[in-house]
Design a protein around this motif. Structure first.
Motif, PDB file in Angstrom:
ATOM      1  N   ASP A  19      42.317  51.125 -19.893  1.00 13.34           N
ATOM      2  CA  ASP A  19      43.675  50.904 -19.384  1.00 13.34           C
ATOM      3  C   ASP A  19      44.694  50.833 -20.519  1.00 13.34           C
ATOM      4  O   ASP A  19      45.811  51.349 -20.396  1.00 13.34           O
ATOM      5  CB  ASP A  19      43.737  49.623 -18.548  1.00 13.34           C
ATOM      6  CG  ASP A  19      43.005  49.748 -17.220  1.00 13.34           C
ATOM      7  OD1 ASP A  19      42.659  50.887 -16.817  1.00 13.34           O
ATOM      8  OD2 ASP A  19      42.767  48.695 -16.579  1.00 13.34           O
ATOM      9  N   LEU A  20      44.324  50.199 -21.631  1.00 16.82           N
ATOM     10  CA  LEU A  20      45.219  50.159 -22.785  1.00 16.82           C
ATOM     11  C   LEU A  20      45.456  51.566 -23.330  1.00 16.82           C
ATOM     12  O   LEU A  20      46.590  51.928 -23.672  1.00 16.82           O
ATOM     13  CB  LEU A  20      44.642  49.260 -23.884  1.00 16.82           C
ATOM     14  CG  LEU A  20      44.730  47.761 -23.637  1.00 16.82           C
ATOM     15  CD1 LEU A  20      43.934  47.002 -24.699  1.00 16.82           C
ATOM     16  CD2 LEU A  20      46.177  47.306 -23.629  1.00 16.82           C
ATOM     17  N   SER A  21      44.397  52.349 -23.404  1.00 17.92           N
ATOM     18  CA  SER A  21      44.518  53.722 -23.880  1.00 17.92           C
ATOM     19  C   SER A  21      45.447  54.528 -22.971  1.00 17.92           C
ATOM     20  O   SER A  21      46.332  55.252 -23.447  1.00 17.92           O
ATOM     21  CB  SER A  21      43.139  54.375 -23.943  1.00 17.92           C
ATOM     22  OG  SER A  21      43.255  55.736 -24.288  1.00 17.92           O
ATOM     23  N   LEU A  22      45.265  54.393 -21.676  1.00 10.76           N
ATOM     24  CA  LEU A  22      46.101  55.118 -20.717  1.00 10.76           C
ATOM     25  C   LEU A  22      47.560  54.675 -20.817  1.00 10.76           C
ATOM     26  O   LEU A  22      48.474  55.513 -20.832  1.00 10.76           O
ATOM     27  CB  LEU A  22      45.566  54.902 -19.299  1.00 10.76           C
ATOM     28  CG  LEU A  22      46.300  55.624 -18.174  1.00 10.76           C
ATOM     29  CD1 LEU A  22      46.264  57.133 -18.389  1.00 10.76           C
ATOM     30  CD2 LEU A  22      45.684  55.247 -16.833  1.00 10.76           C
ATOM     31  N   ALA A  23      47.796  53.372 -20.908  1.00  8.83           N
ATOM     32  CA  ALA A  23      49.166  52.860 -21.032  1.00  8.83           C
ATOM     33  C   ALA A  23      49.819  53.386 -22.307  1.00  8.83           C
ATOM     34  O   ALA A  23      50.991  53.775 -22.303  1.00  8.83           O
ATOM     35  CB  ALA A  23      49.150  51.332 -21.038  1.00  8.83           C
ATOM     36  N   ARG A  24      49.066  53.418 -23.390  1.00  7.38           N
ATOM     37  CA  ARG A  24      49.590  53.919 -24.666  1.00  7.38           C
ATOM     38  C   ARG A  24      49.965  55.394 -24.555  1.00  7.38           C
ATOM     39  O   ARG A  24      51.056  55.813 -24.950  1.00  7.38           O
ATOM     40  CB  ARG A  24      48.540  53.720 -25.770  1.00  7.38           C
ATOM     41  CG  ARG A  24      48.964  54.283 -27.120  1.00  7.38           C
ATOM     42  CD  ARG A  24      47.865  54.177 -28.151  1.00  7.38           C
ATOM     43  NE  ARG A  24      46.615  54.830 -27.780  1.00  7.38           N
ATOM     44  CZ  ARG A  24      46.422  56.150 -27.800  1.00  7.38           C
ATOM     45  NH1 ARG A  24      47.394  56.978 -28.171  1.00  7.38           N
ATOM     46  NH2 ARG A  24      45.252  56.651 -27.461  1.00  7.38           N
ATOM     47  N   ARG A  25      49.048  56.178 -23.982  1.00  2.94           N
ATOM     48  CA  ARG A  25      49.295  57.620 -23.874  1.00  2.94           C
ATOM     49  C   ARG A  25      50.435  57.923 -22.911  1.00  2.94           C
ATOM     50  O   ARG A  25      51.232  58.840 -23.152  1.00  2.94           O
ATOM     51  CB  ARG A  25      48.015  58.342 -23.471  1.00  2.94           C
ATOM     52  CG  ARG A  25      46.997  58.338 -24.613  1.00  2.94           C
ATOM     53  CD  ARG A  25      45.688  59.040 -24.291  1.00  2.94           C
ATOM     54  NE  ARG A  25      44.894  58.230 -23.362  1.00  2.94           N
ATOM     55  CZ  ARG A  25      44.447  58.649 -22.169  1.00  2.94           C
ATOM     56  NH1 ARG A  25      44.676  59.868 -21.760  1.00  2.94           N
ATOM     57  NH2 ARG A  25      43.731  57.843 -21.412  1.00  2.94           N
ATOM     58  N   ALA A  32      48.132  55.088 -34.178  1.00  3.41           N
ATOM     59  CA  ALA A  32      48.658  54.594 -35.450  1.00  3.41           C
ATOM     60  C   ALA A  32      49.958  53.822 -35.243  1.00  3.41           C
ATOM     61  O   ALA A  32      50.172  52.763 -35.845  1.00  3.41           O
ATOM     62  CB  ALA A  32      48.873  55.759 -36.417  1.00  3.41           C
ATOM     63  N   SER A  33      50.819  54.344 -34.377  1.00  5.64           N
ATOM     64  CA  SER A  33      52.088  53.664 -34.102  1.00  5.64           C
ATOM     65  C   SER A  33      51.851  52.325 -33.406  1.00  5.64           C
ATOM     66  O   SER A  33      52.485  51.315 -33.744  1.00  5.64           O
ATOM     67  CB  SER A  33      52.985  54.558 -33.241  1.00  5.64           C
ATOM     68  OG  SER A  33      54.175  53.880 -32.905  1.00  5.64           O
ATOM     69  N   LEU A  34      50.928  52.312 -32.450  1.00  4.27           N
ATOM     70  CA  LEU A  34      50.606  51.058 -31.767  1.00  4.27           C
ATOM     71  C   LEU A  34      50.054  50.049 -32.766  1.00  4.27           C
ATOM     72  O   LEU A  34      50.452  48.881 -32.758  1.00  4.27           O
ATOM     73  CB  LEU A  34      49.606  51.292 -30.631  1.00  4.27           C
ATOM     74  CG  LEU A  34      49.142  50.033 -29.888  1.00  4.27           C
ATOM     75  CD1 LEU A  34      50.312  49.297 -29.261  1.00  4.27           C
ATOM     76  CD2 LEU A  34      48.105  50.393 -28.838  1.00  4.27           C
ATOM     77  N   ALA A  35      49.167  50.491 -33.627  1.00  4.31           N
ATOM     78  CA  ALA A  35      48.588  49.605 -34.630  1.00  4.31           C
ATOM     79  C   ALA A  35      49.684  48.994 -35.507  1.00  4.31           C
ATOM     80  O   ALA A  35      49.695  47.784 -35.756  1.00  4.31           O
ATOM     81  CB  ALA A  35      47.577  50.359 -35.492  1.00  4.31           C
ATOM     82  N   ARG A  37      52.901  48.613 -34.779  1.00  5.77           N
ATOM     83  CA  ARG A  37      53.747  47.721 -33.984  1.00  5.77           C
ATOM     84  C   ARG A  37      53.040  46.407 -33.648  1.00  5.77           C
ATOM     85  O   ARG A  37      53.690  45.388 -33.464  1.00  5.77           O
ATOM     86  CB  ARG A  37      54.201  48.441 -32.719  1.00  5.77           C
ATOM     87  CG  ARG A  37      55.151  49.588 -33.054  1.00  5.77           C
ATOM     88  CD  ARG A  37      55.377  50.520 -31.906  1.00  5.77           C
ATOM     89  NE  ARG A  37      56.143  49.891 -30.836  1.00  5.77           N
ATOM     90  CZ  ARG A  37      56.433  50.493 -29.694  1.00  5.77           C
ATOM     91  NH1 ARG A  37      56.024  51.731 -29.471  1.00  5.77           N
ATOM     92  NH2 ARG A  37      57.115  49.863 -28.772  1.00  5.77           N
ATOM     93  N   MET A  38      51.713  46.447 -33.589  1.00  4.23           N
ATOM     94  CA  MET A  38      50.928  45.242 -33.306  1.00  4.23           C
ATOM     95  C   MET A  38      50.628  44.436 -34.559  1.00  4.23           C
ATOM     96  O   MET A  38      50.205  43.291 -34.459  1.00  4.23           O
ATOM     97  CB  MET A  38      49.569  45.628 -32.691  1.00  4.23           C
ATOM     98  CG  MET A  38      49.603  46.142 -31.299  1.00  4.23           C
ATOM     99  SD  MET A  38      47.958  46.743 -30.805  1.00  4.23           S
ATOM    100  CE  MET A  38      46.860  45.476 -31.363  1.00  4.23           C
ATOM    101  N   GLY A  39      50.788  45.054 -35.721  1.00  2.00           N
ATOM    102  CA  GLY A  39      50.384  44.406 -36.963  1.00  2.00           C
ATOM    103  C   GLY A  39      48.872  44.411 -37.111  1.00  2.00           C
ATOM    104  O   GLY A  39      48.273  43.456 -37.600  1.00  2.00           O
ATOM    105  N   ALA A  40      48.256  45.494 -36.673  1.00  2.00           N
ATOM    106  CA  ALA A  40      46.796  45.630 -36.707  1.00  2.00           C
ATOM    107  C   ALA A  40      46.433  46.925 -37.419  1.00  2.00           C
ATOM    108  O   ALA A  40      47.293  47.753 -37.723  1.00  2.00           O
ATOM    109  CB  ALA A  40      46.242  45.646 -35.277  1.00  2.00           C
TER     110      ALA A  40
END
Length: 108
Positions: A19-25, A32-35, A37-40
């Motif tokens: 679900d996280l993957s689908l929401a991101r896509r 990389a952008s999500l990482a 923005r999350m500080g991960a």
């Protein structure tokens, strides 16, 4: 996943990752952008999306925050609506309540 992780937990984590993957896509956000923005790290995002049970929950919370969905985490266990917990509390209620002092009946 660790061998001691119960199968229902494994399935739930796999679904959460998917679900996280689908929401991101759907939002056209790269891993990389999500990482960033999350500080991960990128590997953390990849492990989250695979449903890795070793990823700390705060990373899932950070991802939900980035997606504007943090309230979903806040409502996972909504105690005023916890039917099992409320039923257990009700079982512990006394059958009757007796006055402990000599105050007149009905006085608080």
């Amino acid at each position: 996943m660790p061998p001691s992780t119960p199968l229902p937990v494994q399935r739930a984590l796999l679904k959460l990752g998917a679900d996280l993957s689908l929401a991101r896509r759907r939002r056209h956000v790269s891993q990389a952008s999500l990482a960033e923005r999350m500080g991960a790290s990128l590997s953390t995002v990849r492990r989250m999306e695979k449903g890795d049970a070793r990823v700390p929950i705060h990373f899932f919370a950070r991802a939900l925050h980035v997606f504007g969905e943090l309230q979903a985490l806040e409502h996972l266990l909504d105690t005023p609506k916890d039917e099992i917990g409320l039923a257990l509390m009700d079982e512990q209620l006394p059958q009757r309540v007796r006055s402990k002092s000599r105050t007149p009946s009905g006085a608080l």
